[in-house]
Design a protein around this motif. Structure first.
Motif, short mmCIF file in Angstrom:
data_model
loop_
_atom_site.label_atom_id
_atom_site.label_comp_id
_atom_site.label_asym_id
_atom_site.label_seq_id
_atom_site.Cartn_x
_atom_site.Cartn_y
_atom_site.Cartn_z
N GLY A 15 -57.23 -11.91 0.53
CA GLY A 15 -57.63 -10.64 1.12
C GLY A 15 -56.47 -9.68 1.24
N ASP A 16 -56.66 -8.68 2.09
CA ASP A 16 -55.60 -7.69 2.28
C ASP A 16 -54.57 -8.23 3.28
OD1 ASP A 16 -56.69 -7.29 4.86
OD2 ASP A 16 -57.73 -5.45 4.28
N ALA A 17 -53.53 -7.44 3.51
CA ALA A 17 -52.44 -7.87 4.39
C ALA A 17 -52.94 -8.24 5.78
CB ALA A 17 -51.38 -6.78 4.48
N GLN A 18 -53.88 -7.48 6.31
CA GLN A 18 -54.45 -7.73 7.63
C GLN A 18 -55.18 -9.08 7.65
OE1 GLN A 18 -54.27 -5.78 10.43
NE2 GLN A 18 -55.69 -6.94 11.69
N GLN A 19 -56.02 -9.32 6.67
CA GLN A 19 -56.79 -10.56 6.61
C GLN A 19 -55.88 -11.77 6.43
OE1 GLN A 19 -59.11 -9.09 3.33
NE2 GLN A 19 -60.96 -8.87 4.59
N ARG A 20 -54.90 -11.66 5.54
CA ARG A 20 -53.97 -12.77 5.31
C ARG A 20 -53.18 -13.09 6.57
NH1 ARG A 20 -52.77 -9.53 0.69
NH2 ARG A 20 -50.69 -9.17 1.53
#
Length: 180
Positions: A15-20
């Motif tokens: 996913g994106d940086a937030q999800q990771r």
């Protein structure tokens, strides 16, 4: 996900940086704090005072962090909070913070003048005929890491990252909890 593969802990994030970051923090909160306390505070600085008065300030005055990195680090902290464990670091008398996560990620800056880690990087013609088709392959032997509690060994972590954005490449990192 966090699972054992052939006896090694493997964190898989996508996913994106937030999800990771959220996944990383939620799954590894306790290990991140342990690694920070025993490797950064105890082994690298010898005391909370040395860390707070020196390296913590250095991290904010000598680095310009890319926005996506900041987003992922802040999300790790959010994920750690969501895990439900206490983020209190008794040596510091406060909760674990994004600065402390930066310290884990910037640990090599503390050893730049005395590190003896063996490293390599290859790209272009040297990797054209491999599965990375000219891309970069890097590696490092942690032969310079000799911490008294051996957290660099006991907290070893394989992290498989699958970014969401077009043009970003999948990669595997072999480091420790808290590395972004």
């Amino acid at each position: 996900s966090l699972r054992l593969v052939n006896g090694y802990p493997v964190l898989s994030v996508s996913g994106d940086a937030q999800q990771r970051g959220l996944a990383h923090g939620q799954l590894l909160a306790e290990a991140i704090i342990d690694f920070f306390r025993f490797y950064i505070l105890e082994d690298k600085f010898g005391s909370a005072k040395n860390y707070e008065e020196g390296f913590a300030k250095f991290l904010h005055s000598h680095f310009n962090y890319p926005p996506e990195y900041v987003t992922e680090c802040e999300a790790v902290i959010q994920g750690m909070k969501r895990s439900g464990i206490s983020l209190f670091v008794s040596e510091l008398g406060r909760d674990f913070s994004v600065t402390d996560l930066y310290a884990i990620n910037g640990y090599i800056e503390t050893r730049a003048m005395r590190s003896s880690c063996t490293q390599f990087a290859a790209w272009g013609q040297r990797t054209e005929t491999t599965d990375v088709a000219g891309g970069m392959i890097t590696g490092r032997n942690m032969d310079g890491e000799v911490d008294i509690r051996k957290v660099t060994v006991s907290h070893f972590l394989l992290t498989a990252v699958e970014p969401e954005l077009p043009g970003q490449k999948r990669f595997v990192s072999m480091m420790w909890p808290g590395f972004v």
